[in-house]
Design a protein around this motif. Structure first.
Motif, mmCIF file in Angstrom:
data_model
loop_
_atom_site.group_PDB
_atom_site.id
_atom_site.type_symbol
_atom_site.label_atom_id
_atom_site.label_comp_id
_atom_site.label_asym_id
_atom_site.label_seq_id
_atom_site.Cartn_x
_atom_site.Cartn_y
_atom_site.Cartn_z
ATOM 1 N N ARG A 124 0.619 -0.747 0.135
ATOM 2 C CA ARG A 124 -0.177 -0.104 -0.321
ATOM 3 C C ARG A 124 0.871 1.522 0.017
ATOM 4 O O ARG A 124 1.780 1.229 1.409
ATOM 5 N N MET A 125 0.353 2.156 -0.449
ATOM 6 C CA MET A 125 1.298 3.776 -0.707
ATOM 7 C C MET A 125 0.054 4.202 -1.234
ATOM 8 O O MET A 125 -0.863 4.511 -2.223
ATOM 9 N N PRO A 126 0.078 6.216 -1.458
ATOM 10 C CA PRO A 126 -0.549 7.182 -1.569
ATOM 11 C C PRO A 126 -0.225 7.419 -2.754
ATOM 12 O O PRO A 126 1.148 7.070 -3.200
ATOM 13 N N ALA A 127 -1.952 6.981 -3.933
ATOM 14 C CA ALA A 127 -1.569 7.565 -4.944
ATOM 15 C C ALA A 127 -1.060 8.819 -5.490
ATOM 16 O O ALA A 127 -0.263 9.258 -6.245
ATOM 17 N N SER A 128 -1.027 10.143 -4.402
ATOM 18 C CA SER A 128 -0.356 10.682 -4.382
ATOM 19 C C SER A 128 1.342 11.538 -4.898
ATOM 20 O O SER A 128 0.947 12.068 -5.552
ATOM 21 N N ILE A 129 1.587 10.055 -4.998
ATOM 22 C CA ILE A 129 3.516 9.580 -4.498
ATOM 23 C C ILE A 129 3.297 10.444 -6.462
ATOM 24 O O ILE A 129 4.934 10.829 -6.766
ATOM 25 N N LEU A 130 2.413 9.752 -7.369
ATOM 26 C CA LEU A 130 2.485 9.945 -8.828
ATOM 27 C C LEU A 130 2.529 11.772 -9.279
ATOM 28 O O LEU A 130 3.131 11.667 -10.416
ATOM 29 N N ALA A 131 1.853 12.082 -8.470
ATOM 30 C CA ALA A 131 2.288 13.056 -8.670
ATOM 31 C C ALA A 131 3.573 14.241 -7.805
ATOM 32 O O ALA A 131 2.763 15.991 -7.713
ATOM 33 N N CYS A 132 4.209 13.588 -6.992
ATOM 34 C CA CYS A 132 5.299 14.466 -6.638
ATOM 35 C C CYS A 132 5.946 15.418 -7.812
ATOM 36 O O CYS A 132 5.872 14.618 -9.078
ATOM 37 N N ASP A 133 6.467 16.374 -7.230
ATOM 38 C CA ASP A 133 7.308 17.635 -8.258
ATOM 39 C C ASP A 133 8.038 16.864 -8.760
ATOM 40 O O ASP A 133 8.924 15.562 -8.308
ATOM 41 N N ILE A 134 8.859 18.040 -9.133
ATOM 42 C CA ILE A 134 10.263 17.742 -9.957
ATOM 43 C C ILE A 134 11.641 16.796 -8.099
ATOM 44 O O ILE A 134 12.910 16.800 -8.746
ATOM 45 N N TRP A 135 10.970 18.028 -7.619
ATOM 46 C CA TRP A 135 11.998 17.909 -6.200
ATOM 47 C C TRP A 135 11.953 16.725 -4.986
ATOM 48 O O TRP A 135 12.299 17.023 -4.207
ATOM 49 N N GLY A 136 10.612 16.491 -5.892
ATOM 50 C CA GLY A 136 10.047 15.196 -4.852
ATOM 51 C C GLY A 136 8.980 15.393 -3.839
ATOM 52 O O GLY A 136 8.643 14.857 -2.776
ATOM 53 N N GLU A 137 8.616 16.174 -3.789
ATOM 54 C CA GLU A 137 7.728 17.119 -3.029
ATOM 55 C C GLU A 137 5.778 17.187 -3.386
ATOM 56 O O GLU A 137 6.056 16.410 -4.538
ATOM 57 N N ASP A 138 5.281 16.836 -2.222
ATOM 58 C CA ASP A 138 3.544 16.269 -2.858
ATOM 59 C C ASP A 138 2.718 18.063 -2.490
ATOM 60 O O ASP A 138 1.793 17.030 -2.319
ATOM 61 N N ILE A 181 -10.545 14.805 -3.941
ATOM 62 C CA ILE A 181 -11.499 13.582 -3.565
ATOM 63 C C ILE A 181 -11.044 12.556 -2.431
ATOM 64 O O ILE A 181 -11.961 11.752 -1.527
ATOM 65 N N SER A 182 -9.614 12.237 -2.349
ATOM 66 C CA SER A 182 -9.655 10.889 -1.773
ATOM 67 C C SER A 182 -8.968 11.179 -0.424
ATOM 68 O O SER A 182 -8.939 10.074 0.792
ATOM 69 N N GLY A 183 -9.102 12.651 -0.132
ATOM 70 C CA GLY A 183 -8.239 12.614 1.080
ATOM 71 C C GLY A 183 -6.450 11.864 1.333
ATOM 72 O O GLY A 183 -5.946 11.670 2.149
ATOM 73 N N ASP A 184 -6.181 11.533 0.553
ATOM 74 C CA ASP A 184 -4.922 11.283 0.183
ATOM 75 C C ASP A 184 -4.283 9.694 0.967
ATOM 76 O O ASP A 184 -3.403 9.576 2.129
ATOM 77 N N GLY A 185 -6.121 8.945 -0.234
ATOM 78 C CA GLY A 185 -5.880 7.153 1.254
ATOM 79 C C GLY A 185 -4.766 6.659 -0.043
ATOM 80 O O GLY A 185 -4.185 7.291 -0.701
ATOM 81 N N ASP A 186 -4.424 5.134 0.360
ATOM 82 C CA ASP A 186 -3.758 4.348 -0.484
ATOM 83 C C ASP A 186 -4.561 3.935 -1.183
ATOM 84 O O ASP A 186 -5.689 3.585 -1.564
ATOM 85 N N PHE A 220 -5.455 2.242 -11.250
ATOM 86 C CA PHE A 220 -5.849 3.782 -11.204
ATOM 87 C C PHE A 220 -4.934 4.423 -12.679
ATOM 88 O O PHE A 220 -3.856 4.290 -12.514
ATOM 89 N N ALA A 221 -5.789 5.092 -12.467
ATOM 90 C CA ALA A 221 -6.193 5.431 -13.669
ATOM 91 C C ALA A 221 -5.251 7.098 -14.213
ATOM 92 O O ALA A 221 -4.903 7.148 -15.136
#
Length: 456
Positions: free
Chosen positions: A56-70, A79-84, A119-120
């Protein structure tokens, strides 16, 4: 493994638990929208569990910026509240890594929803969806990537060419196709090739390119577009790792030196039917009508999809007149000054070479956009303009709008891109890029200070 998430992957199944007793740890890794691998480290004792169930990992990691921050806020977070989500193996065999302090192995993965469906917002799933649309029409792409990169000295705030390990002379001149440079760096490239072999990445040729310490490695054609993109993603990581072992840095920046050649990621593709026949070859020198429609679709979609080919602020320094980086939406036969080149040779190998993507592009997104635009052209039976003759930079051709803010807007507002990518992916990607753009706008360069501080 969850069968639902692996549908359409084109990947191998029945993964063997590789590694042996000398492997100290494993990595479960997904590719984010910027093309960076993210994931978790786990011990060998957990391999069976991870291969079966993922992690399990938060899907938001796919949208990290180029500096690795989310920190970039997007619809998914709202919508998800940063769910896994569930990070599941793709089906590709684990990849041995020999450049770390202790031997490790990477398990390639992609994101799935709680019920195991794709996950789309995952870029690999974005490519898989386009490949499936083509497959449903009986069209099967064969794909190859050509990746350019620079070797530079480690450390410092600006890139500096490395020195020859044989002569000690800096590689600071343009020496295209130099055999001597390849000979001097034979140990490094032999290690890269060996590492590629261990990771099932087939490399064809290695060449010295235009820039100082710039090289290109051509990956072998694959009839599995997902594997081809996988290979490009993992090759970039492999090249960086091997370079570090040789006390240098491999950079895939689009333009590390302002006055030297940029680095590209040219994409070659042909289209086959169920029997393996090349549908771009009709026996003529011009290529088939279907190939022309694919070319027209790619050209028609260049502006809307540009953000996938030129994702970063630095990307927009690469296209310059006379640089062999395309500046116009043009095509031609054996013409390296156009955006789309039709290489010569045996008609049975008739293919399209797309020259717009930079080496800094995410291979999944760039390939999905290119194939999606080609599919649009073939379905709508678009016709390309006349093929450009000669030096395309001084022709009256439609210019490509190389401006980062415009590219972000064009992508996020595009109905064409909405027909290729999911709403989740488009929102996550464009929001991330807008956040990066705003950070760059707030930074003042040393060159600006030197220029304006005492005279403005």
């Amino acid at each position: 493994m969850h069968g639902k998430a692996s549908q359409g992957s084109g990947a191998r199944t029945n993964i063997p638990p590789q590694g042996g007793t000398d492997v100290s740890s494993y990595r479960l890794a997904v590719c984010d929208l910027n093309g960076t691998l993210r994931g978790k480290r786990f011990p060998p004792s957990m391999l069976g569990k991870v291969l079966e169930h993922g992690a399990r990992m938060p899907a938001s990691i796919l949208a990290c910026d180029i500096w690795g921050e989310d920190y970039a806020f997007n619809e998914h977070l709202r919508i998800s509240g940063d769910g896994d989500s569930i990070c599941l193996p793709t089906g590709r065999a684990p990849l041995p890594v020999g450049w770390t302090a202790e031997p490790t192995i990477v398990v390639p993965a992609w994101m799935a929803n709680e019920d195991g469906t794709p996950f789309a917002g995952d870029p690999r799933h974005g490519l898989a969806a386009v490949v499936k649309r083509l497959s449903d029409r009986g069209w099967h792409p064969a794909v190859a990537f050509e990746l350019e990169f620079y070797l530079v000295r480690p450390g410092g705030t600006r890139p500096t060419p490395i020195a020859s390990p044989v002569t000690g002379t800096p590689l600071d001149s343009d020496t295209i196709l130099s055999i001597d440079e390849l000979d001097d760096l034979e140990a490094l490239f032999a290690d890269m090739h060996a590492a590629c072999e261990r990771q099932d990445i087939k490399v064809e040729t290695t060449t010295s390119e235009n820039g100082p310490g710039q090289f290109e490695m051509n990956l072998e054609y694959s009839h599995d577009p997902l594997k081809a993109a996988d290979d490009a993603v993992f090759f970039k990581r492999l090249a960086r790792g091997i370079a570090r072992r040789h006390n240098c840095v491999a950079t895939f920046m689009a333009k590390p030196y302002g006055r030297q050649s940029g680095s590209s990621m040219h994409v070659h593709f042909s289209l086959c039917d169920q029997r393996g026949r090349n549908l771009f070859d009709d026996g003529s020198a011009a290529g088939s009508p279907l190939m022309h429609r694919a070319v027209a679709g790619i050209l028609d979609g260049i502006q809307d999809s540009l953000l996938t080919y030129a994702p970063h602020m630095n990307s927009y320094r690469r296209p310059q007149t006379g640089s062999l980086a395309p500046t116009h939406a043009s095509w031609g036969y054996e013409n390296r000054t156009t955006a789309v080149r039709i290489p010569g040779g045996d008609g049975r190998a008739r293919r399209i070479e797309f020259r717009v993507p930079g080496a800094d592009a995410n291979p999944y997104l760039a390939l999905a956009a290119m194939l999606g635009c080609a599919l649009d052209g073939m379905e709508r039976k678009l016709q390309p303009p006349p093929a450009a003759q000669g030096y395309a930079y001084d022709r009256d051709l439609p210019p490509i709008g190389y401006e980062w803010a415009r590219a972000i807007d064009d992508f996020s507002n595009s109905g064409k891109m909405a027909g290729i990518f999911s709403p989740s992916l488009m929102d996550m990607y464009s929001t991330c890029k807008r956040y990066e753009l705003e950070r760059f706008r707030k930074e003042v360069s040393g060159f600006e200070h030197r220029t304006y501080l005492e005279v403005a």
